[in-house]
Design an enzyme around this catalytic site. Sequence first.
Site, PDB file in Angstrom:
ATOM      1  N   HIS A  85       3.172 -25.535 -24.014  1.00 39.74           N
ATOM      2  CA  HIS A  85       1.866 -26.200 -23.943  1.00 39.74           C
ATOM      3  C   HIS A  85       1.602 -26.883 -25.277  1.00 39.74           C
ATOM      4  O   HIS A  85       1.857 -26.306 -26.333  1.00 39.74           O
ATOM      5  CB  HIS A  85       0.761 -25.179 -23.658  1.00 39.74           C
ATOM      6  CG  HIS A  85      -0.587 -25.820 -23.572  1.00 39.74           C
ATOM      7  ND1 HIS A  85      -1.072 -26.358 -22.406  1.00 39.74           N
ATOM      8  CD2 HIS A  85      -1.528 -26.041 -24.515  1.00 39.74           C
ATOM      9  CE1 HIS A  85      -2.258 -26.882 -22.630  1.00 39.74           C
ATOM     10  NE2 HIS A  85      -2.567 -26.704 -23.906  1.00 39.74           N
ATOM     11  N   ASP A 164     -11.210 -23.005 -13.787  1.00 45.86           N
ATOM     12  CA  ASP A 164     -10.949 -23.896 -14.926  1.00 45.86           C
ATOM     13  C   ASP A 164     -11.260 -25.345 -14.567  1.00 45.86           C
ATOM     14  O   ASP A 164     -11.778 -26.085 -15.395  1.00 45.86           O
ATOM     15  CB  ASP A 164      -9.492 -23.771 -15.391  1.00 45.86           C
ATOM     16  CG  ASP A 164      -9.250 -24.606 -16.644  1.00 45.86           C
ATOM     17  OD1 ASP A 164      -9.907 -24.330 -17.667  1.00 45.86           O
ATOM     18  OD2 ASP A 164      -8.442 -25.546 -16.595  1.00 45.86           O
ATOM     19  N   ARG A 171     -17.350 -29.102 -19.158  1.00 46.17           N
ATOM     20  CA  ARG A 171     -17.209 -29.144 -20.624  1.00 46.17           C
ATOM     21  C   ARG A 171     -16.954 -30.561 -21.102  1.00 46.17           C
ATOM     22  O   ARG A 171     -17.458 -30.987 -22.142  1.00 46.17           O
ATOM     23  CB  ARG A 171     -16.067 -28.219 -21.070  1.00 46.17           C
ATOM     24  CG  ARG A 171     -16.424 -26.744 -20.905  1.00 46.17           C
ATOM     25  CD  ARG A 171     -15.191 -25.873 -21.049  1.00 46.17           C
ATOM     26  NE  ARG A 171     -14.533 -26.030 -22.324  1.00 46.17           N
ATOM     27  CZ  ARG A 171     -13.230 -25.858 -22.520  1.00 46.17           C
ATOM     28  NH1 ARG A 171     -12.438 -25.517 -21.540  1.00 46.17           N
ATOM     29  NH2 ARG A 171     -12.730 -26.017 -23.722  1.00 46.17           N
ATOM     30  N   SER A 186      -8.895 -21.144 -21.243  1.00 42.48           N
ATOM     31  CA  SER A 186      -8.509 -22.185 -20.293  1.00 42.48           C
ATOM     32  C   SER A 186      -6.982 -22.382 -20.277  1.00 42.48           C
ATOM     33  O   SER A 186      -6.346 -22.400 -19.214  1.00 42.48           O
ATOM     34  CB  SER A 186      -9.221 -23.489 -20.689  1.00 42.48           C
ATOM     35  OG  SER A 186      -8.604 -24.616 -20.143  1.00 42.48           O
ATOM     36  N   LYS A 190      -4.238 -20.530 -17.104  1.00 39.25           N
ATOM     37  CA  LYS A 190      -3.336 -21.348 -16.281  1.00 39.25           C
ATOM     38  C   LYS A 190      -1.884 -20.902 -16.453  1.00 39.25           C
ATOM     39  O   LYS A 190      -1.122 -20.884 -15.494  1.00 39.25           O
ATOM     40  CB  LYS A 190      -3.508 -22.839 -16.638  1.00 39.25           C
ATOM     41  CG  LYS A 190      -4.854 -23.380 -16.127  1.00 39.25           C
ATOM     42  CD  LYS A 190      -5.089 -24.817 -16.527  1.00 39.25           C
ATOM     43  CE  LYS A 190      -5.487 -24.943 -17.968  1.00 39.25           C
ATOM     44  NZ  LYS A 190      -6.047 -26.210 -18.381  1.00 39.25           N
TER      45      LYS A 190
END
Length: 431
Positions: A85, A164, A171, A186, A190
């Site tokens: 990520h 999310d 957000r 968040s 995931k």
Amino acid sequence: MSLDVVNDIIARKRDGGELDEARLRAFVIGVVDGSIPAYQASALLMAIVLRGFSPSETLGLARAMVDSGKTLDLSVLGRPVLDKHSSGGVGDKVTLVLAPLVASCGALFGKMSGRGLGHTGGTLDKLESIPGFRVRLSQGDFVRQLERIGVAVVSQSERLVPADRILYALRDVTATVDSEGLIAASIMAKKIASGTSAVVLDLTVGAGAFMQTVAQAASLGALCRLIGDSYARKVTCVYTSMAAPLGRSVGNRLEVEEAWEVLCGGGPADVREVVLALAAALLPLADLGLDGSEARARAERALDGGQAAEWFERWVAVQGGRFRPGEFHRLACDEITAGRDGWLSSVDARAVGHAAQVAGAGRRRVDDEVDPAAGVVVSRKPGEAVVAGETLARVHARSRDLRAAAALLLRDAFVIADEPPAVCPMVLGRD
Ligand code: URA
């Protein structure tokens, strides 16, 4: 859930109190079943941003978010599935290289990815710039593809972490993205729900990133690791510089072309360096018995020996893509030129990202279309000598107006100095 109960939760956070897991769970359930309206959810998000969110609140929220939908069990594969990520960047095509590279080294790489929003691009948009590439795979096909070729990158399933999607959309429009705890929950919810065994976090630092210091990035990394530990998932962090755009190309197909160069053993040195640092951190978490330096050496051989490029071609073909390097419709471009001789001391990554977005490569709203061929190619990188009148960047866009609007954003993005700047390393740390 009754509006009074939600009101109490909001008031508790507004007054600086701690939210226990039961309250966070009630909040997440109410958001997903629609009994908590957007105005109450947004009020709580703002209270969290202003009052802070402790590590135990972050963990509680992540757990509640994981439980808000289905989870994918990848244990049928009998082997660890690796993932990556990035906390966001401009010109960040690292997944396009790392995914087939890791598979070509013998490990499994499975990723559920998102689309780009704002000045940073999304991996799915980049992959979809390859004609025919399918990002929507069923969970069964995702697992079968991992079994078959060891790599799959697909869109996030709607059934995983529905909380999310709702909270992130709120957000995004209520100035409440910037909370370390909300970001960690968040990201990691995931990863946990999609069955990842081990993840490398590329935590970007600098003008083009969310975080401006390594200390901020390390604090986010520690929260992510706390969540990973509680699910026995390994998390390793690499801190990389996003002071300037990564590589030279920013824009979907333009970045695929550059990723291909890196896969073939060439391409910009900064992209190769980040890819190798991530591979060296991630491959030891597979079942290959490699340590960091062996992993790096194997990854270097796969890039230089053609195996990673071959794996990319197989992967793209299996997901339906027809990739012919260099064969795409090139849009007309406008040039940005140097106003004087000197040394390029900085290139503002955020400005380049915005320019690429305005040119058509990115979206402002989730449902905007992106132009696969639009973007910016930076001809000169910080530290290079420039002469007056030479090209610093080219803006590719479908219309003259878009090119002019994007070029305007680049007017002050290139700073030229009399002396060469200090060289800033790409990899700022790891833990
Ligand atoms: N990326 C995510 O997935 N979530 C955030 O909250 C921010 C960045």
